[in-house]
Design a protein around this motif. Structure first.
Motif, PDB file in Angstrom:
ATOM      1  N   TRP A 158     -39.824  -2.169  77.789  1.00  0.00           N
ATOM      2  CA  TRP A 158     -40.486  -3.449  78.053  1.00  0.00           C
ATOM      3  C   TRP A 158     -41.448  -3.365  79.223  1.00  0.00           C
ATOM      4  O   TRP A 158     -42.469  -4.066  79.246  1.00  0.00           O
ATOM      5  CB  TRP A 158     -39.449  -4.554  78.233  1.00  0.00           C
ATOM      6  CG  TRP A 158     -38.759  -4.843  76.933  1.00  0.00           C
ATOM      7  CD1 TRP A 158     -37.478  -4.552  76.597  1.00  0.00           C
ATOM      8  CD2 TRP A 158     -39.358  -5.423  75.764  1.00  0.00           C
ATOM      9  NE1 TRP A 158     -37.222  -4.919  75.299  1.00  0.00           N
ATOM     10  CE2 TRP A 158     -38.351  -5.457  74.761  1.00  0.00           C
ATOM     11  CE3 TRP A 158     -40.622  -5.912  75.463  1.00  0.00           C
ATOM     12  CZ2 TRP A 158     -38.588  -5.967  73.493  1.00  0.00           C
ATOM     13  CZ3 TRP A 158     -40.860  -6.421  74.190  1.00  0.00           C
ATOM     14  CH2 TRP A 158     -39.858  -6.454  73.227  1.00  0.00           C
ATOM     15  N   TYR A 159     -41.175  -2.512  80.188  1.00  0.00           N
ATOM     16  CA  TYR A 159     -42.171  -2.285  81.240  1.00  0.00           C
ATOM     17  C   TYR A 159     -43.422  -1.639  80.654  1.00  0.00           C
ATOM     18  O   TYR A 159     -44.555  -2.001  81.012  1.00  0.00           O
ATOM     19  CB  TYR A 159     -41.598  -1.400  82.345  1.00  0.00           C
ATOM     20  CG  TYR A 159     -40.787  -2.151  83.381  1.00  0.00           C
ATOM     21  CD1 TYR A 159     -41.266  -3.324  83.966  1.00  0.00           C
ATOM     22  CD2 TYR A 159     -39.543  -1.675  83.808  1.00  0.00           C
ATOM     23  CE1 TYR A 159     -40.521  -4.004  84.919  1.00  0.00           C
ATOM     24  CE2 TYR A 159     -38.792  -2.343  84.769  1.00  0.00           C
ATOM     25  CZ  TYR A 159     -39.293  -3.508  85.311  1.00  0.00           C
ATOM     26  OH  TYR A 159     -38.558  -4.181  86.260  1.00  0.00           O
ATOM     27  N   GLU A 160     -43.231  -0.688  79.767  1.00  0.00           N
ATOM     28  CA  GLU A 160     -44.375  -0.041  79.124  1.00  0.00           C
ATOM     29  C   GLU A 160     -45.148  -1.049  78.285  1.00  0.00           C
ATOM     30  O   GLU A 160     -46.387  -1.023  78.238  1.00  0.00           O
ATOM     31  CB  GLU A 160     -43.907   1.137  78.267  1.00  0.00           C
ATOM     32  CG  GLU A 160     -43.409   2.320  79.072  1.00  0.00           C
ATOM     33  CD  GLU A 160     -42.849   3.443  78.208  1.00  0.00           C
ATOM     34  OE1 GLU A 160     -42.770   4.586  78.693  1.00  0.00           O
ATOM     35  OE2 GLU A 160     -42.487   3.165  77.037  1.00  0.00           O
ATOM     36  N   LYS A 161     -44.414  -1.947  77.627  1.00  0.00           N
ATOM     37  CA  LYS A 161     -45.056  -2.991  76.819  1.00  0.00           C
ATOM     38  C   LYS A 161     -45.885  -3.918  77.710  1.00  0.00           C
ATOM     39  O   LYS A 161     -46.988  -4.344  77.329  1.00  0.00           O
ATOM     40  CB  LYS A 161     -43.984  -3.797  76.086  1.00  0.00           C
ATOM     41  CG  LYS A 161     -44.503  -4.669  74.960  1.00  0.00           C
ATOM     42  CD  LYS A 161     -44.759  -3.877  73.703  1.00  0.00           C
ATOM     43  CE  LYS A 161     -45.116  -4.776  72.537  1.00  0.00           C
ATOM     44  NZ  LYS A 161     -45.510  -3.998  71.344  1.00  0.00           N
ATOM     45  N   ALA A 162     -45.366  -4.212  78.889  1.00  0.00           N
ATOM     46  CA  ALA A 162     -46.100  -5.070  79.822  1.00  0.00           C
ATOM     47  C   ALA A 162     -47.409  -4.407  80.248  1.00  0.00           C
ATOM     48  O   ALA A 162     -48.444  -5.068  80.361  1.00  0.00           O
ATOM     49  CB  ALA A 162     -45.235  -5.371  81.043  1.00  0.00           C
ATOM     50  N   LEU A 163     -47.377  -3.110  80.470  1.00  0.00           N
ATOM     51  CA  LEU A 163     -48.590  -2.401  80.874  1.00  0.00           C
ATOM     52  C   LEU A 163     -49.616  -2.312  79.752  1.00  0.00           C
ATOM     53  O   LEU A 163     -50.803  -2.116  80.000  1.00  0.00           O
ATOM     54  CB  LEU A 163     -48.239  -1.006  81.387  1.00  0.00           C
ATOM     55  CG  LEU A 163     -47.528  -0.978  82.746  1.00  0.00           C
ATOM     56  CD1 LEU A 163     -47.136   0.447  83.112  1.00  0.00           C
ATOM     57  CD2 LEU A 163     -48.405  -1.573  83.831  1.00  0.00           C
ATOM     58  N   GLU A 164     -49.175  -2.462  78.510  1.00  0.00           N
ATOM     59  CA  GLU A 164     -50.131  -2.529  77.407  1.00  0.00           C
ATOM     60  C   GLU A 164     -50.977  -3.795  77.512  1.00  0.00           C
ATOM     61  O   GLU A 164     -52.139  -3.819  77.100  1.00  0.00           O
ATOM     62  CB  GLU A 164     -49.388  -2.510  76.059  1.00  0.00           C
ATOM     63  CG  GLU A 164     -48.758  -1.164  75.719  1.00  0.00           C
ATOM     64  CD  GLU A 164     -47.977  -1.216  74.415  1.00  0.00           C
ATOM     65  OE1 GLU A 164     -48.122  -2.225  73.676  1.00  0.00           O
ATOM     66  OE2 GLU A 164     -47.211  -0.277  74.135  1.00  0.00           O
ATOM     67  N   ILE A 165     -50.383  -4.858  78.050  1.00  0.00           N
ATOM     68  CA  ILE A 165     -51.118  -6.110  78.230  1.00  0.00           C
ATOM     69  C   ILE A 165     -52.020  -6.030  79.455  1.00  0.00           C
ATOM     70  O   ILE A 165     -53.175  -6.452  79.417  1.00  0.00           O
ATOM     71  CB  ILE A 165     -50.138  -7.300  78.360  1.00  0.00           C
ATOM     72  CG1 ILE A 165     -49.382  -7.500  77.036  1.00  0.00           C
ATOM     73  CG2 ILE A 165     -50.883  -8.575  78.733  1.00  0.00           C
ATOM     74  CD1 ILE A 165     -48.355  -8.613  77.088  1.00  0.00           C
TER      75      ILE A 165
END
Length: 745
Positions: free
Chosen positions: A585-592
């Protein structure tokens, strides 16, 4: 390396505190959850023309107001900007505004860095600027960064000094100017965002395009039905909101949802409950407000108004503003004269300026402001007395030097004392500012502010939250009492502060707040005890735990298009001990938002914890590239290198940390240890000594310096440092043994 994310793990036993009116039982919560998740059908919103049939004067005032023009379909009658093939260039981006086939278009840079023609679907606002909205295929509606200045009749860049790449979150085509999540909830009526996380798409709907009568007063269906049924016998029966019977503070609460910087907790607003059942306000924190509570970043009105004596004394929005036209009820000092004696206050003996000049206007001393979005001047609604003395201490602005730009704060303070003397009453900012700026005596002042209910609840809540800057056992023990505070904002802020403690000792105090009367407080409490599994939840809380869990999941879902929402989801899994999901989910946040380096820092720590040293190092290097003056990254990266025994590289990073944040004592301590590790004792001594010049009684530095002196054979200096430790900490047996050992040498 210490994990930078604080984790609250399991606790097996709980003690219950006495229940009171702030807590509700599980059955009540079940009812509240059902009501709060009830979607109002669009058909219950009948439209403004229906309202106008009975409320002609109110409709006349509202028509053409900022609420009416909050959003509209882009047609000739609504578009104010010049689309006659006009070119506008800013930050190396050239945009062309033109018309084609009767519609309005812009040719500008898109998400991929290439130029495209974009059709303008909607207008947004009316004055002093009008923005324009473009639709993307994935349901994203984006607000252009270039807006129309309705006063100067020209195109302008909202952020003319800020270059943004097409790949960044702040680019107009991405999250920072996304209508669905940043604007829609307050610019239209009965909005449902409908975000799809997997597809990163929206299917946003609304009942009415603008801020209609029913956006404030609620859906008109039941009201019209009652009017038609009861006729002349009709009386208010809860079928409409914001009436003459609404109390002053309740009215502020209802206006607040669209005039506040806040975090959302409910899926949509449905007029049930209060503001704190749907949102939690931004508190006074560094970088958002000035340390004394004055507006800094874009915070709108609610947070500052709650600080004011006006609010404390039941002054409400409609005392100054026409509820429908939104215009001021009176011009000039006559507005303030509704309550304040003009003979006393609208006189040179009070304001010390010529009468009927800009300088003599009450608002220019007591409601200073800032420009946002390029040309939109918004006033601070905390209604404060100018305090040049606080400006000298904490670098905060004051009205005197904002007007007298050729003078400094010393001049302002000397003149203030001549005209008004020293302030006779203590303002909360005198207690809050030291704690926010990290003053060594800040904690005691924050504690004084938090305890004294004479001060505004948002100031008290901000003080409790700022206590997390001084976390030790004494601080935490003092904070626990505020979990039972009468103010829900204070209770919520206390949970947030305690949530930063890496300990399980306090979960039993948070547990009762699962039954809090305010949803936002319940959800915060759930997050704070997320490290517990259901087997560890006492029987008395099991039912309510499950129900609040649903509220928490809704909160995560509704904020999942924000990096902060995804980061909170990641932290939840950290608390659960599920690092792999947290990393996901941290990686997903960085996609945004690939520029969010607070998230990247937490991610780097998790990589390291899970032995993925390559990714951890790459993350730190990315942060350094993007923010080369952010000291904490050099410190964290240095610790990572040290634990891999790459000590010389670690020393280099720690020196850079000190370069960019020379006041951080911990950096000196770790650098001294690193020099010792490679037997560079003289450098270790110099670094520790330099740190002690900043804090002469620092326990860690005194100990390491004594150890280094001993290692160098300088027993006399080692004894002096050890003696100071014994004097400062007489109950520490380790220091006593160390001193005795040195005394025998």
């Amino acid at each position: 390396m210490r994990l930078l994310i604080f984790i609250l793990t399991s606790l097996l036993f709980f003690s219950c505190k006495n229940e009171n009116s702030k807590y509700v039982d599980a059955q009540d919560i079940e009812k509240e959850v059902f009501v709060s998740t009830h979607l109002i059908p669009d058909t219950h919103f009948l439209g403004d023309e229906v309202c106008a049939s009975c409320h002609k004067e109110q409709f006349k005032d509202w028509k053409g107001s900022h609420h009416d023009k909050a959003m509209d379909i882009a047609i000739d009658a609504t578009v104010l900007g010049n689309f006659n093939n006009i070119m506008f260039k800013s930050q190396d981006i050239t945009s062309r505004f033109f018309k084609k086939n009767g519609s309005f278009y812009v040719n500008t840079e898109g998400r991929d860095g290439e130029y495209y023609d974009y059709k303008i679907e909607y207008t947004f606002g009316v004055e002093p600027l009008q923005q324009y909205i473009v639709k993307f295929p994935d349901g994203h509606y984006q607000c252009l960064r270039t807006a129309w200045d309705t006063e100067k009749n020209k195109w302008f860049d909202l952020y003319p000094d800020f270059k943004v790449l097409h790949s960044e979150w702040l680019h107009w085509s991405r999250g920072g100017l996304n209508w669905n999540t940043m604007c829609a909830d307050c610019h239209s009526t009965n909005v449902r965002k409908a975000y799809n996380l997997d597809k990163h798409s929206y299917n946003t709907k609304y009942a009415l395009i603008n801020v209609s009568c029913e956006a404030c007063h609620g859906p008109g269906k039941s009201h019209i039905e009652r009017v038609n049924t009861l006729g002349e016998n009709y009386t208010f029966g809860g079928d409409i909101k914001m009436t003459f019977t609404t109390t002053p503070k309740a009215l502020v609460d209802q206006c607040a949802r669209c005039h506040v910087r806040r975090e959302q907790f409910s899926e949509f607003y449905n007029f049930e409950g209060t503001f704190l059942d749907h949102y939690f306000p931004q508190l006074i924190t560094k970088g958002i407000y000035y340390p004394d509570g004055q507006i800094l970043d874009e915070v709108y009105v609610y947070g500052s108004f709650l600080q004011s004596k006006m609010y404390q004394n039941n002054v409400t929005c409609t005392n100054c503003h026409n509820a429908h036209s939104l215009k001021l009820k009176f011009q000039g000092n006559k507005l303030c004269a509704q309550c304040h004696d003009t003979k006393v206050y609208d006189a040179p003996s009070h304001h010390f300026h010529k009468v009927s000049t800009e300088a003599s206007q009450c608002i220019n001393c007591h409601m200073t402001g800032k420009f946002y979005m390029g040309n939109d001047y918004r006033r601070d609604h905390s209604f404060r007395i100018p305090r040049p003395d606080l400006s000298l201490k904490y670098g905060t602005p004051n009205a005197c030097t904002q007007c007298h730009t050729d003078k400094d704060d010393e001049w302002a303070w000397e003149n203030y004392k001549k005209t008004h003397g020293t302030p006779k009453q203590k303002h909360f900012s005198e207690l809050l500012a030291p704690g926010i700026t990290g003053d060594s005596h800040g904690f005691q002042k924050l504690l004084e502010l938090s305890k004294d209910t004479i001060y505004p609840e948002i100031a008290r809540a901000s003080a409790v939250r700022a206590m997390s800057n001084y976390m030790d056992e004494n601080a935490v023990n003092n904070m626990l009492a505020f979990l039972n505070d009468d103010s829900p904002i204070v209770r919520g802020a206390t949970i947030d502060a305690l949530n930063t403690v890496n300990s399980t000792d306090y979960a039993r105090y948070v547990m009762p707040l699962l039954k809090d009367e305010k949803r936002t407080v319940r959800v915060k409490a759930f997050m704070a005890i997320a490290g517990l599994n259901e087997m560890q939840i006492p029987k008395a809380y099991k039912d309510v735990y499950k129900k609040v869990n649903k509220e928490f999941e809704t909160h995560l879902e509704v904020t999942s298009d924000f990096t902060g929402g995804l980061a909170k989801k990641a932290l939840y899994f950290v608390k659960k001990g599920d690092d792999l999901n947290a990393i996901k989910w941290y990686e997903k946040a960085l996609e945004i938002d690939n520029m969010d380096n607070m998230i990247r820092t937490n991610l780097a720590s998790l990589y390291y914890k899970n032995n993925d040293f390559t990714k951890a190092e790459a993350a730190f290097k990315t942060i350094i590239t993007q923010e080369p003056e952010f000291a904490q990254t050099y410190y964290s990266y240095g610790l990572l290198l040290a634990e891999q025994n790459r000590v010389e590289e670690a020393i280099k990073q720690m020196n850079l940390a000190i370069k960019y944040m020379p006041q951080n004592i911990r950096f000196y301590y770790n650098l001294s240890l690193l020099y010792d590790k490679v037997n560079k004792l003289k450098q270790a001594e110099q670094v520790a000594t330099k740190g002690l010049k900043l804090d002469a009684n620092n326990e860690s530095l005194l100990y390491v310096l004594a150890y280094i002196y001993q290692k160098q054979g300088d027993v006399g200096k080692a004894k002096n440092s050890a003696m100071k430790l014994v004097q400062l900490y007489p109950n520490n047996k380790q220091y006593q043994r160390f001193y005795k050992q040195l005394s025998t040498q």
